[in-house]
Design a protein around this motif. Structure first.
Motif, PDB file in Angstrom:
ATOM      1  N   MET A 139     -14.714   5.364  -0.160  1.00 16.31           N
ATOM      2  CA  MET A 139     -14.908   5.161   1.267  1.00 16.31           C
ATOM      3  C   MET A 139     -13.784   4.256   1.770  1.00 16.31           C
ATOM      4  O   MET A 139     -13.309   3.389   1.051  1.00 16.31           O
ATOM      5  CB  MET A 139     -16.248   4.482   1.535  1.00 16.31           C
ATOM      6  N   GLY A 140     -13.363   4.429   2.980  1.00 19.23           N
ATOM      7  CA  GLY A 140     -12.343   3.549   3.539  1.00 19.23           C
ATOM      8  C   GLY A 140     -11.039   4.269   3.772  1.00 19.23           C
ATOM      9  O   GLY A 140     -10.964   5.498   3.799  1.00 19.23           O
ATOM     10  N   ARG A 141      -9.991   3.468   3.935  1.00 20.27           N
ATOM     11  CA  ARG A 141      -8.680   4.021   4.255  1.00 20.27           C
ATOM     12  C   ARG A 141      -8.041   4.715   3.068  1.00 20.27           C
ATOM     13  O   ARG A 141      -8.236   4.332   1.933  1.00 20.27           O
ATOM     14  CB  ARG A 141      -7.739   2.882   4.681  1.00 20.27           C
ATOM     15  N   ASP A 142      -7.230   5.690   3.372  1.00 16.21           N
ATOM     16  CA  ASP A 142      -6.424   6.365   2.365  1.00 16.21           C
ATOM     17  C   ASP A 142      -5.028   5.771   2.454  1.00 16.21           C
ATOM     18  O   ASP A 142      -4.279   6.067   3.381  1.00 16.21           O
ATOM     19  CB  ASP A 142      -6.408   7.872   2.628  1.00 16.21           C
ATOM     20  N   ARG A 143      -4.702   4.880   1.510  1.00 21.21           N
ATOM     21  CA  ARG A 143      -3.427   4.163   1.568  1.00 21.21           C
ATOM     22  C   ARG A 143      -2.434   4.764   0.594  1.00 21.21           C
ATOM     23  O   ARG A 143      -2.804   5.250  -0.467  1.00 21.21           O
ATOM     24  CB  ARG A 143      -3.652   2.692   1.225  1.00 21.21           C
ATOM     25  N   SER A 144      -1.164   4.681   0.963  1.00 20.46           N
ATOM     26  CA  SER A 144      -0.104   5.168   0.092  1.00 20.46           C
ATOM     27  C   SER A 144       0.211   4.099  -0.959  1.00 20.46           C
ATOM     28  O   SER A 144      -0.249   2.962  -0.875  1.00 20.46           O
ATOM     29  CB  SER A 144       1.152   5.475   0.909  1.00 20.46           C
ATOM     30  N   PHE A 145       1.019   4.455  -1.933  1.00 25.90           N
ATOM     31  CA  PHE A 145       1.426   3.518  -2.975  1.00 25.90           C
ATOM     32  C   PHE A 145       2.156   2.316  -2.373  1.00 25.90           C
ATOM     33  O   PHE A 145       1.911   1.179  -2.753  1.00 25.90           O
ATOM     34  CB  PHE A 145       2.325   4.231  -3.999  1.00 25.90           C
ATOM     35  N   ILE A 146       3.027   2.549  -1.422  1.00 30.18           N
ATOM     36  CA  ILE A 146       3.794   1.466  -0.787  1.00 30.18           C
ATOM     37  C   ILE A 146       2.854   0.525  -0.031  1.00 30.18           C
ATOM     38  O   ILE A 146       2.999  -0.695  -0.092  1.00 30.18           O
ATOM     39  CB  ILE A 146       4.886   2.028   0.150  1.00 30.18           C
ATOM     40  N   GLU A 147       1.867   1.078   0.685  1.00 33.92           N
ATOM     41  CA  GLU A 147       0.892   0.237   1.383  1.00 33.92           C
ATOM     42  C   GLU A 147       0.081  -0.602   0.403  1.00 33.92           C
ATOM     43  O   GLU A 147      -0.193  -1.772   0.661  1.00 33.92           O
ATOM     44  CB  GLU A 147      -0.051   1.099   2.223  1.00 33.92           C
ATOM     45  N   ASP A 148      -0.287  -0.017  -0.731  1.00 28.73           N
ATOM     46  CA  ASP A 148      -0.992  -0.790  -1.748  1.00 28.73           C
ATOM     47  C   ASP A 148      -0.116  -1.896  -2.310  1.00 28.73           C
ATOM     48  O   ASP A 148      -0.577  -2.999  -2.568  1.00 28.73           O
ATOM     49  CB  ASP A 148      -1.452   0.124  -2.899  1.00 28.73           C
ATOM     50  N   LEU A 149       1.150  -1.605  -2.497  1.00 27.73           N
ATOM     51  CA  LEU A 149       2.063  -2.559  -3.105  1.00 27.73           C
ATOM     52  C   LEU A 149       2.385  -3.718  -2.168  1.00 27.73           C
ATOM     53  O   LEU A 149       2.360  -4.874  -2.569  1.00 27.73           O
ATOM     54  CB  LEU A 149       3.361  -1.834  -3.512  1.00 27.73           C
TER      55      LEU A 149
END
Length: 148
Positions: free
Chosen positions: A115-125
């Motif tokens: 559940m929640g946002r679908d973040r890219s690898f860069i956003e996670d980093l």
């Protein structure tokens, strides 16, 4: 002659048994309304696993597999003894299941939905830079709203 015996020995299937060793005399001895958890454990031993939710149930599980040379193991026999109890610990039912009750499940995909946002690898980093312990947040590493 000895080479023929050696080759024939290589074709023998490997049988493997895992889980509870069923003894019909013991499993038939469990009587609903008469036995309780202590008598079941005394007769059959500790269960393979017990229910975690809902009514108390003991499961005694047994599987026998067979594998040919370079083959995938195939389940030959699968048995489950299900002993259900009421809230006071008295046996309410004893049922047995077999290979027909086994269900194959195939997980779909390599990811688990969240559940929640679908973040890219860069956003996670880089997404948390400046948000944890920043000035005025009152978190660890930064002063509180009063500058202390």
């Amino acid at each position: 002659m000895s080479s023929a015996a050696l080759l024939a020995g290589g074709c023998t299937a490997i049988r493997d048994h895992r889980g509870y060793l069923f003894d019909p005399a013991l499993t038939d001895a469990i009587q609903p309304g008469v036995d309780n958890r202590q008598s079941v454990e005394g007769t059959l031993g500790h269960p393979s696993f017990a229910s975690q939710y809902g009514p108390p149930v003991y499961y005694y599980v047994s599987s026998t597999t067979e594998q040919r040379v370079f083959g995938v193991p195939q389940t030959e026999e699968h048995r489950v003894l299900k002993v259900a109890f009421d809230d006071s610990g008295t046996v309410t039912s004893v049922t047995q299941g077999g290979i027909d009750d086994v269900r194959d499940i195939s997980p779909d995909g390599d990811e688990t939905e969240t559940m929640g946002r679908d973040r890219s690898f860069i956003e996670d980093l880089f997404g948390n830079i400046g948000t944890v312990g920043g000035v005025g947040t009152g978190g660890p590493g930064g002063p509180g709203p009063n500058g202390s």
